[in-house]
Write a protein that holds these residues in place. Structure first.
Motif, mmCIF file in Angstrom:
data_model
loop_
_atom_site.group_PDB
_atom_site.id
_atom_site.type_symbol
_atom_site.label_atom_id
_atom_site.label_comp_id
_atom_site.label_asym_id
_atom_site.label_seq_id
_atom_site.Cartn_x
_atom_site.Cartn_y
_atom_site.Cartn_z
ATOM 1 N N ALA A 1 4.844 -80.370 8.527
ATOM 2 C CA ALA A 1 5.495 -79.151 8.838
ATOM 3 C C ALA A 1 6.012 -78.557 10.723
ATOM 4 N N GLU B 1 -1.763 -77.036 11.984
ATOM 5 C CA GLU B 1 -1.612 -76.906 10.576
ATOM 6 C C GLU B 1 -2.779 -78.100 10.318
ATOM 7 N N THR C 1 -2.405 -73.647 5.608
ATOM 8 C CA THR C 1 -1.723 -72.233 5.814
ATOM 9 C C THR C 1 -1.472 -71.807 5.246
ATOM 10 N N SER C 2 -0.096 -72.128 4.474
ATOM 11 C CA SER C 2 0.923 -71.577 3.095
ATOM 12 C C SER C 2 0.814 -72.079 2.051
ATOM 13 N N ALA C 3 -0.148 -73.060 1.453
ATOM 14 C CA ALA C 3 -0.369 -74.011 0.127
ATOM 15 C C ALA C 3 -1.541 -74.012 0.367
ATOM 16 N N ARG D 1 -3.544 -69.458 1.177
ATOM 17 C CA ARG D 1 -3.229 -67.956 0.472
ATOM 18 C C ARG D 1 -2.890 -67.299 -1.097
ATOM 19 N N TYR E 1 7.756 -69.568 -4.336
ATOM 20 C CA TYR E 1 8.444 -69.991 -3.494
ATOM 21 C C TYR E 1 8.212 -71.983 -2.953
ATOM 22 N N LYS F 1 8.368 -74.838 -0.584
ATOM 23 C CA LYS F 1 8.545 -76.007 0.668
ATOM 24 C C LYS F 1 8.030 -77.315 0.782
ATOM 25 N N SER G 1 4.861 -75.194 1.712
ATOM 26 C CA SER G 1 4.008 -73.768 1.505
ATOM 27 C C SER G 1 4.658 -73.619 -0.154
ATOM 28 N N HIS H 1 3.478 -70.366 -2.538
ATOM 29 C CA HIS H 1 2.968 -68.611 -2.574
ATOM 30 C C HIS H 1 4.281 -67.903 -3.541
#
Lengths: 154, 143
Positions: free
Chosen positions: A8, A48, B26-28, B31, B102, B104, B119, B121
């Motif tokens: 990340a 992360e 966090t983002s995958a 969320r 989206y 990533k 990611s 989301h």
């Protein structure tokens, strides 16, 4: 598990780590705490965390235990609050539960359903008013009409 | 010539189908979990598998080159913008109104090769894909 460069941020190293204050959303709970010593691959630079297939199963099992513990605690405090305004037996009747079921929940001998916990939380917020409303709704349903508003004197 | 994914999409799909992938929390994970029908970590993984299985080369948007310290080259992220199929939205999402997403990802070789989904989301801003088409957030499409 091998340590590797964080995909990340590209700066830190990812290795299994515990930590304080970590939580995950789970089912209908926005944030369930996980134990400090629960190891999750975490980057030492950006923080992360990464979850692979095996860890996902382990983490779900851990969260499920935390979830059941939470439901058990919530149900006990809700029953205690409602009990000051309605006898347990009447509450069981109003909620369509079998006799003695609430005692089993209070003593941790049964796992409550999230639906029942939700109902008990709503009632416990204002037991006097809401148990009264429930009585009126059932009475009105039996007679096929709309529930009458509570009289100011009752 | 339009930019192409750094990591072959066929390999990404094969690794993910074989469950050789990790999700960034966090983002995958955090969320999107509240928006899924199955609100568990396994539920998020199932959704990620379904989204990646339906990715196409036309969904590719761009690469992000992340420099590694000490000039040890780059970590390359591939970014995709995709419209979910009706089947995927109905099977996994609570409410099927958010269909543009989206993604990533990258592949890391550490012992074996694994996909890292960094990611995942719904789209927040319009994104231009490598073939020149633009995909917009669902709420903007409905305006």
């Amino acid at each position: 598990m091998k340590t590797f460069v964080c995909p990340a941020c590209g700066k830190g190293k990812v290795a299994p780590r515990g930590g304080k204050g970590r939580s995950f959303p789970y089912k209908q709970v926005p944030a369930l705490d996980i134990d400090d010593d629960f190891q999750i691959p975490t980057c030492d630079a950006c923080g992360e965390m990464f979850i692979g297939a095996a860890l996902a199963k382990k983490l779900d099992a851990h969260l499920e235990r935390q979830y059941q513990r939470l439901l058990g605690n919530v149900v006990k405090s809700a029953i205690a609050r409602i009990a000051t305004h309605a006898p347990q037996q009447e509450l069981e009747q109003l909620l369509g539960l079998s006799h003695g079921y609430l005692s089993k929940l209070r003593n941790g001998r049964k796992d409550p359903s999230p639906t029942l916990v939700g109902e008990l939380m709503m009632l416990a917020e204002n037991p006097r008013k809401r148990v009264g409303e429930l009585r009126r709704h059932w009475a009105a349903a039996a007679s096929g009409g709309a529930p009458k508003a509570a009289s100011s004197g009752s | 010539m339009p930019e192409a994914p750094w990591h072959p999409l066929s390999e990404v799909k094969a690794l993910v189908a074989a469950d050789k992938f990790d999700l960034a929390v966090t983002s995958a994970t955090k969320r999107i979990l509240p928006h899924l029908l199955d609100r568990t970590i396994e539920g998020v993984r199932g959704f990620a598998r379904a989204v990646i299985a339906q990715l196409r080369l036309v969904d590719f948007a761009h690469r992000v080159n992340l420099p590694r310290p000490l000039r040890k080259g780059f970590i390359v992220h591939d970014v995709y913008a995709t419209r979910l199929t009706k089947t995927v939205t109905e099977m996994h999402l609570e409410g099927s109104q958010k269909t543009t997403w989206y993604v990533k990802l990258t592949i890391v070789t550490s012992g074996s090769r694994r996909v890292f989904v960094l990611s995942l989301h719904c789209l927040m801003d319009p994104i231009r894909r490598a073939d020149g088409t633009t995909l917009s957030p669902t709420w903007k499409e409905n305006e």
